[in-house]
Structures are given as structure tokens and as C-alpha cells.
Write a protein that holds these residues in place. Structure first.
Motif, PDB file in Angstrom:
ATOM      1  N   ALA A   1     111.005  34.327   3.042  1.00  0.00           N
ATOM      2  CA  ALA A   1     109.905  35.177   2.194  1.00  0.00           C
ATOM      3  C   ALA A   1     108.713  34.473   2.289  1.00  0.00           C
ATOM      4  O   ALA A   1     108.806  33.049   1.990  1.00  0.00           O
ATOM      5  CB  ALA A   1     110.313  35.705   1.001  1.00  0.00           C
ATOM      6  N   ASN A   2     107.813  34.823   2.994  1.00  0.00           N
ATOM      7  CA  ASN A   2     106.442  34.189   2.953  1.00  0.00           C
ATOM      8  C   ASN A   2     105.680  34.423   1.440  1.00  0.00           C
ATOM      9  O   ASN A   2     106.186  35.033   0.690  1.00  0.00           O
ATOM     10  CB  ASN A   2     105.668  34.689   3.851  1.00  0.00           C
ATOM     11  CG  ASN A   2     105.173  36.135   4.027  1.00  0.00           C
ATOM     12  OD1 ASN A   2     105.139  36.876   2.867  1.00  0.00           O
ATOM     13  ND2 ASN A   2     104.488  36.573   5.070  1.00  0.00           N
ATOM     14  N   LYS A   3     104.594  33.937   1.253  1.00  0.00           N
ATOM     15  CA  LYS A   3     103.900  33.967   0.042  1.00  0.00           C
ATOM     16  C   LYS A   3     103.519  35.060  -0.273  1.00  0.00           C
ATOM     17  O   LYS A   3     103.341  35.529  -1.675  1.00  0.00           O
ATOM     18  CB  LYS A   3     102.717  32.878   0.140  1.00  0.00           C
ATOM     19  CG  LYS A   3     101.403  33.605   1.162  1.00  0.00           C
ATOM     20  CD  LYS A   3     100.240  32.729   1.071  1.00  0.00           C
ATOM     21  CE  LYS A   3      99.104  33.357   2.188  1.00  0.00           C
ATOM     22  NZ  LYS A   3      98.610  34.396   1.620  1.00  0.00           N
ATOM     23  N   ASP A   4     103.592  36.374   0.499  1.00  0.00           N
ATOM     24  CA  ASP A   4     103.197  37.807   0.010  1.00  0.00           C
ATOM     25  C   ASP A   4     104.440  38.580   0.049  1.00  0.00           C
ATOM     26  O   ASP A   4     104.568  39.728  -0.291  1.00  0.00           O
ATOM     27  CB  ASP A   4     102.411  38.376   1.183  1.00  0.00           C
ATOM     28  CG  ASP A   4     101.101  37.720   1.397  1.00  0.00           C
ATOM     29  OD1 ASP A   4     100.628  37.689   0.273  1.00  0.00           O
ATOM     30  OD2 ASP A   4     100.630  37.344   2.309  1.00  0.00           O
ATOM     31  N   GLY A   5     105.737  37.926  -0.106  1.00  0.00           N
ATOM     32  CA  GLY A   5     106.956  38.515  -0.174  1.00  0.00           C
ATOM     33  C   GLY A   5     107.722  39.185   0.907  1.00  0.00           C
ATOM     34  O   GLY A   5     108.845  39.680   0.805  1.00  0.00           O
TER      35      GLY A   5
ATOM     36  N   GLY B   1     106.502  43.792  10.606  1.00  0.00           N
ATOM     37  CA  GLY B   1     106.547  45.017  10.308  1.00  0.00           C
ATOM     38  C   GLY B   1     105.558  45.149   9.025  1.00  0.00           C
ATOM     39  O   GLY B   1     105.517  46.365   8.289  1.00  0.00           O
ATOM     40  N   TYR B   2     104.414  44.470   8.988  1.00  0.00           N
ATOM     41  CA  TYR B   2     103.565  44.808   7.605  1.00  0.00           C
ATOM     42  C   TYR B   2     102.878  46.005   7.743  1.00  0.00           C
ATOM     43  O   TYR B   2     102.977  46.667   6.777  1.00  0.00           O
ATOM     44  CB  TYR B   2     102.457  43.532   7.947  1.00  0.00           C
ATOM     45  CG  TYR B   2     101.301  43.811   6.908  1.00  0.00           C
ATOM     46  CD1 TYR B   2     101.664  43.845   5.389  1.00  0.00           C
ATOM     47  CD2 TYR B   2     100.311  44.263   7.356  1.00  0.00           C
ATOM     48  CE1 TYR B   2     100.489  44.163   4.554  1.00  0.00           C
ATOM     49  CE2 TYR B   2      99.094  44.755   6.336  1.00  0.00           C
ATOM     50  CZ  TYR B   2      99.231  44.511   4.965  1.00  0.00           C
ATOM     51  OH  TYR B   2      98.220  45.001   4.178  1.00  0.00           O
TER      52      TYR B   2
ATOM     53  N   GLN C   1     114.215  43.935   8.250  1.00  0.00           N
ATOM     54  CA  GLN C   1     114.311  43.534   6.490  1.00  0.00           C
ATOM     55  C   GLN C   1     113.223  43.952   5.622  1.00  0.00           C
ATOM     56  O   GLN C   1     113.217  44.351   4.602  1.00  0.00           O
ATOM     57  CB  GLN C   1     114.542  42.141   6.418  1.00  0.00           C
ATOM     58  CG  GLN C   1     115.948  41.721   6.950  1.00  0.00           C
ATOM     59  CD  GLN C   1     116.082  40.028   7.071  1.00  0.00           C
ATOM     60  OE1 GLN C   1     116.179  39.806   5.824  1.00  0.00           O
ATOM     61  NE2 GLN C   1     116.069  39.144   7.843  1.00  0.00           N
ATOM     62  N   ASN C   2     111.839  44.048   6.245  1.00  0.00           N
ATOM     63  CA  ASN C   2     110.892  44.440   5.403  1.00  0.00           C
ATOM     64  C   ASN C   2     110.457  45.762   5.674  1.00  0.00           C
ATOM     65  O   ASN C   2     109.951  46.447   4.860  1.00  0.00           O
ATOM     66  CB  ASN C   2     109.587  43.697   6.165  1.00  0.00           C
ATOM     67  CG  ASN C   2     109.480  42.162   5.900  1.00  0.00           C
ATOM     68  OD1 ASN C   2     110.119  41.573   5.024  1.00  0.00           O
ATOM     69  ND2 ASN C   2     109.129  41.599   7.034  1.00  0.00           N
ATOM     70  N   VAL C   3     111.099  46.421   6.484  1.00  0.00           N
ATOM     71  CA  VAL C   3     111.160  48.046   6.628  1.00  0.00           C
ATOM     72  C   VAL C   3     112.307  48.725   6.709  1.00  0.00           C
ATOM     73  O   VAL C   3     113.209  48.863   7.588  1.00  0.00           O
ATOM     74  CB  VAL C   3     110.184  48.426   7.859  1.00  0.00           C
ATOM     75  CG1 VAL C   3     109.776  50.039   7.908  1.00  0.00           C
ATOM     76  CG2 VAL C   3     108.835  47.637   8.195  1.00  0.00           C
TER      77      VAL C   3
END
Length: 322
Positions: free
Chosen positions: A145-149, A189-190, A220-222
Motif C-alpha cells: 500500500a502506498n501513502k494514499d492506501g 486502478g486509481y 486489489q484496488n478495484v
């Protein structure tokens, strides 16, 4: 590779050989083609390698008698690839890279952990090797996970956090997008992760991404069931349905060189999959001349957002294809 073999590198006479991150046109002689598996997760390069008769896989599986690692530019990705190669190889691991890709730094760091064969230099690059060892296991930084989760991985675009241009695009999108949407160059996927919760009218959202590592992160993000994932070059992707809209933050670099034609190819690909009343939304650096391309493809083009660095463009009603 020929110089390395002449200098004392001995390849196992039998067993598969993994080649990590070769480009589509990378010369692989004198490696035995029938024993090679190219570990290439970037779809355009993978397709080019396959066309040359080389076995390709987006991820390494099983064990290999030897491995070759062609270093990418990203430092963390370089080290992760070396660790992955060491983990699946029983024989020598060969490292090949140019000065611009940080080969000198990698060589220095590897010498602290393993006994390396003397490096061979030619044409601004180096090649060296060592026997497989677990001394590099700590280099294998996987998806985190990056700083934005959001889950990202070394080497993917904007791995450390949300890209400002992508955030500008999300902020400028209209209240309604349509039922069938494409996210071209979806990355990790942002855009899709932001759009789906805000737009209940969307029935299907196609995430099209050429880098399999980034697409794995996007999965995993979407997690919305409306999302469909496609490992593909957007210029070659075949849509299962004409789309109501396409969103994109296209790349505009090939290696280190700026290449506006790459972004223009994304625009043309978006145009090709839209329904007659479809719309395309793109964010780009202000200096990129995308308006000229869009004007040739759409009936109406307007700027709907952005700031001093970025512009968000909306293109409406694709012109009839000849």
C-alpha cells in the motif's frame, strides 16, 4: 552475452532459461531459443516476443537452470527482478544493463552480497553474473500500500501515490458518464476506484492496461463487480461492446524520451471503441498538442478542467469512420 560466454560464463547444458524483462526487439542470441521463457509483463513487448517464436509468460513459474535479467530503469524494480530471478534459479543469474539504467549502482550493491564474475563493459553497458543465492531475498519488494492506501508495485506508474493529473481528471468529470465505460491505461486502478462509487449508472467499466503488474494491483484496488480487467495494448484491444465513454491519463514517454505520438495513439484507440454519441475525457500536460488530434476525431472538443500544469479535455461525438 557472446562476450560473457567467451569470458567464462558457462550455461547449463539442459533445463529452461528465464529471461526477465527483455524488450520486444532484444537480441537474445546465443541463448538457445527452444529453452527460453521471456518473463515480460508489458503486453506490447510480450506480443513482439511471441511473434518471434519465443515462449512468454507475464510472471515466472517453476524452476530455471539459469536466468538473465535485463535491468529496467526503476531502482526498486531492478532489485525486485534480481531477487525474483535468484529465487527461481538453480544455476547462474546474469545481469545485463546500461549506465542510464543504473547498472553501476546495482553492480556495487551486488558485490556486497555475492561473489560476482568480473563485469564486462561494452557500448555504455555492463554484463556480469553470479551463482544463485538467497542473499538478495530482501530486495523482493512486492505489491504494498502506498501513502494514499492503494496497492502498487515497484516500477508501475505513480507507485508512491496518486498522480496529480489523474486527480485533476477525476475532479473534472461530469455527473453522468454512461452505462459502458473504458479506463484506458488503467494502471493500478486509481481512476476506476474513484469513478465507480460515484457513478451508479455505470453497468460495466473496462480497465485496459498493458502492464500486467499494474493490472494485478488494480484487481486489489478495484473490487467492484462492475469492473472488467484486460491485459492488453489499448491500440489492439477489441471491445466487447461500443462504449458510452472513455477516461484516460495516457503515457507520453517511450523510455526516457518524450513521445506525444504515444498519447495520440491512445486518443485514436478511444475514438475507435465509442458509440456514435460517446464521449472521451483525457488529462494531459499543457504542452501536449492533443487538441489537434481530437479535433480530427470528434465533432466537439473543449477544456473542462485542469490547472497551470494540466488540462482536462472532453471530446464529444466521434466523427464517422471512413
Amino acid at each position: 552475452m557472446t562476450l560473457a560466454l567467451e569470458a567464462g560464463l558457462s550455461l547449463p547444458e539442459q533445463g529452461p532459461i528465464a529471461v526477465f524483462r527483455p524488450r520486444g526487439d532484444t537480441m537474445l542470441a546465443p541463448l538457445p531459443v527452444d529453452r527460453i521463457t521471456a518473463i515480460q509483463s508489458f503486453a506490447p513487448d510480450a506480443a513482439q516476443l511471441k511473434a518471434r517464436g519465443i515462449k512468454v509468460a507475464p510472471r515466472e513459474e517453476g524452476s530455471f537452470a539459469a536466468s538473465v535479467v535485463f535491468l529496467p530503469r526503476a531502482k526498486d524494480e531492478c532489485r525486485a527482478l534480481i531477487a525474483r530471478a535468484m529465487a527461481v534459479t538453480t544455476g547462474p543469474v546474469i545481469i545485463d544493463g546500461s549506465k542510464t539504467d543504473g547498472i553501476e549502482s546495482v553492480l556495487k550493491d551486488m558485490r556486497k552480497r555475492a561473489d560476482l564474475a568480473p563485469a564486462i563493459s561494452k557500448a555504455h553497458g555492463k554484463i556480469f553474473w553470479c551463482d544463485s543465492t538467497d542473499a538478495f531475498a530482501g530486495w523482493n519488494i512486492g505489491p504494498t500500500a502506498n501513502k494514499d492506501g492503494y496497492v502498487t508495485a515497484p516500477g508501475v506508474f505513480s507507485a508512491n501515490g496518486v498522480d496529480k493529473a489523474s486527480a485533476a481528471l477525476v475532479a473534472a468529470l461530469p455527473a453522468k458518464l454512461g452505462r459502458a465505460i473504458g479506463d484506458f491505461g488503467a494502471g493500478w486502478g486509481y481512476l476506476s476506484a474513484q469513478v465507480l462509487p460515484k457513478h451508479p449508472e455505470i453497468e460495466t467499466l473496462h480497465l485496459v492496461e498493458a502492464e500486467a503488474v499494474a493490472l494485478d494491483c488494480a484487481r486489489q484496488n478495484v473490487t467492484d463487480p462492475r469492473a472488467k480487467f484486460h491485459w492488453a495494448d489499448v491500440s489492439r484491444w477489441q471491445t466487447p461492446q461500443l462504449l458510452d465513454g472513455v477516461i484516460m491519463n495516457p503515457p507520453f514517454h517511450t523510455s526516457r524520451a518524450a513521445d506525444p505520438a504515444l498519447g495520440q495513439a491512445f486518443l485514436q484507440a478511444g475514438h475507435s471503441v465509442l458509440a456514435p454519441g460517446g464521449r472521451l475525457w483525457v488529462v494531459a500536460n499543457r504542452h501536449l498538442p492533443y487538441e489537434n488530434t481530437l479535433t480530427g476525431l470528434f465533432a466537439q472538443v473543449s477544456e473542462i478542467g485542469g490547472d497551470a500544469s494540466f488540462k482536462v479535455l472532453e471530446a464529444v461525438r466521434p466523427k464517422r469512420r471512413v
